[in-house]
Design a protein around this motif. Structure first.
Motif, PDB file in Angstrom:
ATOM      1  N   ALA A 172       0.845  -1.111  -0.042  1.00 51.47           N
ATOM      2  CA  ALA A 172       0.139   0.112  -0.047  1.00 51.47           C
ATOM      3  C   ALA A 172       0.803   1.095  -0.046  1.00 51.47           C
ATOM      4  CB  ALA A 172      -1.104   0.083   1.141  1.00 51.47           C
ATOM      5  N   ASP A 173       1.849   1.402   0.981  1.00 54.26           N
ATOM      6  CA  ASP A 173       2.644   2.662   0.902  1.00 54.26           C
ATOM      7  C   ASP A 173       3.361   2.824  -0.569  1.00 54.26           C
ATOM      8  OD1 ASP A 173       3.151   4.902   2.615  1.00 54.26           O
ATOM      9  OD2 ASP A 173       5.383   4.166   2.325  1.00 54.26           O
ATOM     10  N   GLN A 174       4.045   1.576  -0.885  1.00 57.67           N
ATOM     11  CA  GLN A 174       4.789   2.014  -2.117  1.00 57.67           C
ATOM     12  C   GLN A 174       3.798   2.357  -3.287  1.00 57.67           C
ATOM     13  OE1 GLN A 174       6.836  -1.766  -2.878  1.00 57.67           O
ATOM     14  NE2 GLN A 174       6.832  -1.404  -4.900  1.00 57.67           N
ATOM     15  N   THR A 175       2.603   1.920  -3.123  1.00 55.61           N
ATOM     16  CA  THR A 175       1.433   2.334  -4.284  1.00 55.61           C
ATOM     17  C   THR A 175       1.164   3.678  -4.039  1.00 55.61           C
ATOM     18  OG1 THR A 175       0.559  -0.055  -4.177  1.00 55.61           O
ATOM     19  CG2 THR A 175      -0.961   1.591  -5.099  1.00 55.61           C
ATOM     20  N   ALA A 176       1.090   4.231  -2.735  1.00 52.80           N
ATOM     21  CA  ALA A 176       0.695   5.559  -2.543  1.00 52.80           C
ATOM     22  C   ALA A 176       1.876   6.643  -3.089  1.00 52.80           C
ATOM     23  CB  ALA A 176       0.119   5.452  -1.188  1.00 52.80           C
ATOM     24  N   VAL A 177       2.941   5.846  -2.635  1.00 51.81           N
ATOM     25  CA  VAL A 177       4.257   6.961  -3.074  1.00 51.81           C
ATOM     26  C   VAL A 177       4.171   7.100  -4.736  1.00 51.81           C
ATOM     27  CG1 VAL A 177       6.580   6.995  -3.475  1.00 51.81           C
ATOM     28  CG2 VAL A 177       5.693   6.268  -1.288  1.00 51.81           C
ATOM     29  N   MET A 178       3.920   5.924  -5.226  1.00 51.26           N
ATOM     30  CA  MET A 178       3.927   6.007  -6.978  1.00 51.26           C
ATOM     31  C   MET A 178       2.807   7.005  -7.384  1.00 51.26           C
ATOM     32  SD  MET A 178       3.471   2.520  -9.094  1.00 51.26           S
ATOM     33  CE  MET A 178       4.972   1.728  -8.692  1.00 51.26           C
TER      34      MET A 178
ATOM     35  N   ASP B 127       5.125  16.788   4.417  1.00 54.54           N
ATOM     36  CA  ASP B 127       5.288  15.344   4.870  1.00 54.54           C
ATOM     37  C   ASP B 127       4.032  14.632   4.736  1.00 54.54           C
ATOM     38  OD1 ASP B 127       5.631  12.897   6.235  1.00 54.54           O
ATOM     39  OD2 ASP B 127       5.976  13.928   8.050  1.00 54.54           O
ATOM     40  N   MET B 128       4.168  13.577   3.739  1.00 54.21           N
ATOM     41  CA  MET B 128       2.947  12.870   3.111  1.00 54.21           C
ATOM     42  C   MET B 128       2.885  11.531   3.656  1.00 54.21           C
ATOM     43  SD  MET B 128       1.470  14.663   0.693  1.00 54.21           S
ATOM     44  CE  MET B 128       0.682  13.551  -0.530  1.00 54.21           C
ATOM     45  N   THR B 129       3.617  11.208   4.813  1.00 58.03           N
ATOM     46  CA  THR B 129       3.265  10.128   5.160  1.00 58.03           C
ATOM     47  C   THR B 129       1.958   9.712   5.724  1.00 58.03           C
ATOM     48  OG1 THR B 129       5.478  10.291   6.280  1.00 58.03           O
ATOM     49  CG2 THR B 129       4.460   8.342   6.862  1.00 58.03           C
ATOM     50  N   GLU B 130       1.571  10.655   6.617  1.00 58.81           N
ATOM     51  CA  GLU B 130      -0.010  10.310   6.906  1.00 58.81           C
ATOM     52  C   GLU B 130      -0.911  10.309   5.765  1.00 58.81           C
ATOM     53  OE1 GLU B 130      -2.339   9.967   9.916  1.00 58.81           O
ATOM     54  OE2 GLU B 130      -0.144   8.716  10.006  1.00 58.81           O
ATOM     55  N   GLN B 131      -0.691  11.218   4.720  1.00 54.42           N
ATOM     56  CA  GLN B 131      -1.678  11.456   3.724  1.00 54.42           C
ATOM     57  C   GLN B 131      -1.631  10.187   3.068  1.00 54.42           C
ATOM     58  OE1 GLN B 131      -3.430  13.870   2.901  1.00 54.42           O
ATOM     59  NE2 GLN B 131      -4.249  12.929   1.187  1.00 54.42           N
TER      60      GLN B 131
ATOM     61  N   LEU C  57      -5.066   7.807   2.441  1.00 53.03           N
ATOM     62  CA  LEU C  57      -5.516   7.696   1.034  1.00 53.03           C
ATOM     63  C   LEU C  57      -5.788   6.186   0.932  1.00 53.03           C
ATOM     64  CD1 LEU C  57      -6.205   8.606  -1.872  1.00 53.03           C
ATOM     65  CD2 LEU C  57      -3.767   7.802  -2.355  1.00 53.03           C
ATOM     66  N   MET C  58      -4.872   5.167   1.268  1.00 56.87           N
ATOM     67  CA  MET C  58      -4.840   3.893   0.960  1.00 56.87           C
ATOM     68  C   MET C  58      -6.004   3.235   1.732  1.00 56.87           C
ATOM     69  SD  MET C  58      -3.210   3.301  -1.682  1.00 56.87           S
ATOM     70  CE  MET C  58      -3.132   1.720  -2.004  1.00 56.87           C
ATOM     71  N   ALA C  59      -6.335   3.895   3.033  1.00 56.75           N
ATOM     72  CA  ALA C  59      -7.206   3.286   4.097  1.00 56.75           C
ATOM     73  C   ALA C  59      -8.606   3.474   3.664  1.00 56.75           C
ATOM     74  CB  ALA C  59      -7.064   3.808   5.540  1.00 56.75           C
ATOM     75  N   THR C  60      -8.746   4.895   2.878  1.00 58.92           N
ATOM     76  CA  THR C  60      -9.944   5.122   2.273  1.00 58.92           C
ATOM     77  C   THR C  60     -10.304   4.420   1.206  1.00 58.92           C
ATOM     78  OG1 THR C  60      -9.725   7.314   3.283  1.00 58.92           O
ATOM     79  CG2 THR C  60     -11.254   7.273   1.498  1.00 58.92           C
ATOM     80  N   LEU C  61      -9.222   4.225   0.278  1.00 55.72           N
ATOM     81  CA  LEU C  61      -9.685   3.349  -0.930  1.00 55.72           C
ATOM     82  C   LEU C  61      -9.906   1.923  -0.220  1.00 55.72           C
ATOM     83  CD1 LEU C  61      -6.742   4.314  -3.422  1.00 55.72           C
ATOM     84  CD2 LEU C  61      -9.134   4.913  -3.467  1.00 55.72           C
ATOM     85  N   ALA C  62      -9.448   1.654   0.519  1.00 51.95           N
ATOM     86  CA  ALA C  62     -10.010   0.124   1.054  1.00 51.95           C
ATOM     87  C   ALA C  62     -11.308  -0.031   1.551  1.00 51.95           C
ATOM     88  CB  ALA C  62      -8.818  -0.268   2.177  1.00 51.95           C
ATOM     89  N   VAL C  63     -11.913   1.140   2.258  1.00 51.31           N
ATOM     90  CA  VAL C  63     -13.331   1.340   2.794  1.00 51.31           C
ATOM     91  C   VAL C  63     -14.179   1.252   1.411  1.00 51.31           C
ATOM     92  CG1 VAL C  63     -14.873   3.035   3.696  1.00 51.31           C
ATOM     93  CG2 VAL C  63     -12.565   2.454   5.012  1.00 51.31           C
TER      94      VAL C  63
END
Ligand code: HEM
Length: 141
Positions: free
Chosen positions: A20-26, A45-49, A53-59
């Motif tokens: 997920a994190d790698q996907t969000a970075v990309m 700092d985009m760490t939390e963002q 994003l990935m948590a919301t996409l999962a929902v």
């Protein structure tokens, strides 16, 4: 969306969830490359963002088979985005960066059917969000 398309989105998302994190970075790299003007809207700092994003996409993905269950959250998300400076015309750009990222992540798993299913899913979600955020003549702003 057809039930078969919902299944395709669920199955393909499950394949990128472990990265997920790698996907969000990309995704954000791609977004800021194709739409550099939106970069300043995001925190440095985009760490939390990335996590959000990935948590919301999962929902959203989990809610596709029961769309009504996620509409209130999607509406609230859309309205928060007005304050972030998001405009209706940004949604297609975000969508194409998302689809591009999924294509890279899924590689041979990115079949025309999977691509179509994601295009439909994003189109449905973003269409609803745009309507909620900008479509109401009485919108308070
Ligand atoms: C379906 C499409 C989208 C999804 C699922 C999504 C998801 C999210 C999520 C989960 C957050 C975290 C904050 C929150 O929950 O309110 C967020 C923040 C943000 N989004 Fe989106 N977003 C979408 C579209 C867009 C678009 C089109 C833009 C326009 C450029 C945008 C710009 C932003 C910005 C600037 C923030 C950061 C706000 C801040 O922390 O200051 N998003 N987005």
């Amino acid at each position: 969306m057809t039930p078969a398309q919902v299944t395709l989105v669920e199955q393909s998302f499950a394949r990128v969830a472990p990265i997920a994190d790698q996907t969000a970075v990309m995704f954000y790299d791609r977004l800021f490359e194709v739409a550099p003007q939106v970069k300043a809207m995001f925190p440095a700092d985009m760490t939390e963002q990335r996590r959000k994003l990935m948590a919301t996409l999962a929902v959203v993905v989990n809610g596709l088979s029961n769309l009504e269950s996620i509409l209130p959250a999607a509406s609230a998300l859309a309205v928060r985005h007005v304050a972030y400076g998001a405009k209706a015309e940004h949604y297609p750009v975000v969508g194409s960066a998302l689809l591009w990222t999924l294509e890279q992540g899924l590689a041979e798993g990115w079949t025309p059917q999977v691509a179509d299913a994601w295009r439909t899913a994003y189109g449905t979600l973003s269409g609803f969000m745009i309507e909620q955020a900008y479509g109401r003549p009485q919108a308070v702003k």
